[in-house]
Design an enzyme around this catalytic site. Structure first.
Site, PDB file in Angstrom:
ATOM      1  N   LYS A  53       0.846  -1.202   0.000  1.00 28.50           N
ATOM      2  CA  LYS A  53       0.000   0.000   0.000  1.00 28.50           C
ATOM      3  C   LYS A  53       0.876   1.245   0.000  1.00 28.50           C
ATOM      4  O   LYS A  53       0.612   2.207  -0.722  1.00 28.50           O
ATOM      5  CB  LYS A  53      -0.935  -0.015   1.220  1.00 28.50           C
ATOM      6  CG  LYS A  53      -2.086  -1.007   1.060  1.00 28.50           C
ATOM      7  CD  LYS A  53      -2.860  -1.246   2.348  1.00 28.50           C
ATOM      8  CE  LYS A  53      -3.908  -2.344   2.106  1.00 28.50           C
ATOM      9  NZ  LYS A  53      -4.586  -2.814   3.303  1.00 28.50           N
ATOM     10  N   GLN A  97      -4.992  -1.620   9.378  1.00 25.05           N
ATOM     11  CA  GLN A  97      -4.886  -2.956   8.782  1.00 25.05           C
ATOM     12  C   GLN A  97      -5.511  -3.990   9.725  1.00 25.05           C
ATOM     13  O   GLN A  97      -5.193  -4.031  10.914  1.00 25.05           O
ATOM     14  CB  GLN A  97      -3.403  -3.284   8.505  1.00 25.05           C
ATOM     15  CG  GLN A  97      -3.179  -4.562   7.740  1.00 25.05           C
ATOM     16  CD  GLN A  97      -3.735  -4.548   6.308  1.00 25.05           C
ATOM     17  OE1 GLN A  97      -3.761  -3.517   5.657  1.00 25.05           O
ATOM     18  NE2 GLN A  97      -4.199  -5.687   5.847  1.00 25.05           N
ATOM     19  N   ASP A 120     -11.456   2.683   3.746  1.00 26.24           N
ATOM     20  CA  ASP A 120     -11.856   1.279   3.646  1.00 26.24           C
ATOM     21  C   ASP A 120     -13.373   1.151   3.454  1.00 26.24           C
ATOM     22  O   ASP A 120     -13.865   0.095   3.073  1.00 26.24           O
ATOM     23  CB  ASP A 120     -11.516   0.548   4.962  1.00 26.24           C
ATOM     24  CG  ASP A 120     -10.235  -0.259   4.888  1.00 26.24           C
ATOM     25  OD1 ASP A 120      -9.924  -0.782   3.809  1.00 26.24           O
ATOM     26  OD2 ASP A 120      -9.559  -0.369   5.939  1.00 26.24           O
TER      27      ASP A 120
HETATM   28  N1  GUN Z   1      -7.235  -6.945   5.922  1.00 33.66           N
HETATM   29  C1  GUN Z   1      -7.589  -7.703   4.841  1.00 33.66           C
HETATM   30  N2  GUN Z   1      -8.239  -6.965   3.938  1.00 33.66           N
HETATM   31  C2  GUN Z   1      -8.306  -5.713   4.429  1.00 33.66           C
HETATM   32  C3  GUN Z   1      -8.860  -4.493   3.936  1.00 33.66           C
HETATM   33  O1  GUN Z   1      -9.434  -4.409   2.849  1.00 33.66           O
HETATM   34  N3  GUN Z   1      -8.707  -3.416   4.759  1.00 33.66           N
HETATM   35  C4  GUN Z   1      -8.102  -3.487   5.969  1.00 33.66           C
HETATM   36  N4  GUN Z   1      -8.035  -2.378   6.702  1.00 33.66           N
HETATM   37  N5  GUN Z   1      -7.574  -4.606   6.447  1.00 33.66           N
HETATM   38  C5  GUN Z   1      -7.688  -5.703   5.680  1.00 33.66           C
END
Ligand code: GUN
Length: 286
Positions: A53, A97, A120
């Protein structure tokens, strides 16, 4: 020959557009869209995702701040960090995350993120907006699936769409997005009585259950469109999806591979949401 729907290709196209938009936005407004990513603990897969990311942000000219916190971080400490990021003018998007360590209440943390910075789209306010079709952000993975289907001109209207998996992150929002495009949607899950009977009826099958090679050829209708959201690390180090690609691909009209399918799109949609958040910030700050 079935069409291999390359999320990598769609992603590269979309990221190029985002990169141009970020450049123009910086020139016109003097503001660099900024994303804060918080990672708590030592989950190895999460570390890889966060690194990707961060790199993706930098590649499109965004500001990225990664905050690493130790496993034993107190919930209060995390909430206090989020509070300060909510007020930080350089940060337009905040992502925590998941999963978080067990002693931290995940929903409480999600609820503490300003809905305006919730890239998100997990905050209840944003989830509610998606339910009524009036949203600013879409959750990244299902939004990425929709972009892939659009890129490959897959008609959704009137089609029987079957989703395997009912998570808040993928299955449930995916159902809403397909419904919005006039698909007839079924959500299947671990208690579904005869899963094969359901999946075999699908014109469009989306699978997000985290079980490697779970969907076999006998579970798929000839000519179906198959989207594999799963990313499973096998003992030999290779990545497999939730769909047995070798078996299912020859039967399908179109299918996403793993890796190189939905995965790259998730981060691309995060970049898109961060840019949207920065643009919205301008509107509220005047
Ligand atoms: N962990 C797995 N997929 C995601 C996601 O799309 N966003 C976040 N914040 N954590 C994750």
């Amino acid at each position: 020959m079935s069409i291999i729907m390359s999320g990598k290709e769609v992603s590269a196209n979309t990221r190029a557009k985002i990169s141009d938009e970020v450049k123009a936005f910086k020139e016109e407004r003097g503001i660099t869209p900024g994303l804060a990513v918080i990672i708590v603990g030592n989950n190895e897969a999460s570390k890889v995702y966060v690194r990707n990311k961060h790199k993706a942000c930098e590649d499109v000219g965004m500001y990225s701040k990664v905050i690493e916190m130790p496993e034993e971080t107190a919930e209060e400490e995390l909430l206090s960090l989020i509070d300060s990021l909510n007020k930080d003018d350089e940060i337009h998007g905040i992502l925590v995350q998941l999963p978080l360590p067990k002693h931290i209440d995940e929903q409480k943390v999600i609820n503490s993120i300003s809905p305006k910075k919730d890239v998100d789209a997990f905050h209840p306010e944003n989830v509610g907006k998606i339910m009524i079709g009036e949203y600013d952000f879409l959750p990244c993975t299902p939004a990425g699936v929709m972009e892939i289907l659009d890129y490959y001109n897959i008609e959704i209207s009137g089609k029987k769409c079957v989703i395997v998996g009912r998570s808040n992150i993928v299955g449930k929002p995916q159902a809403l997005l397909l419904l919005e495009k006039n698909g007839t949607v079924t959500i299947c899950h671990s208690r579904t009585k005869d899963l094969k009977e359901e999946t075999k009826r699908a014109d469009i099958l989306v699978v997000a259950i985290g079980k490697p090679d779970f969907i076999t050829a006998d579970m798929v209708k000839e000519g179906a469109v198959v989207v594999d959201v799963g990313i499973n690390r096998m003992p030999d180090g290779k990545l497999h999806g939730d769909v047995n690609f070798d078996e299912v691909a020859p039967k399908s009209y179109a299918i996403t591979p793993v890796p190189g399918g939905v995965g790259p799109m998730t981060i691309t949609m995060l970049l898109k949401n961060t840019l949207t958040a920065a643009k919205k910030y301008i509107l509220t700050k005047g």
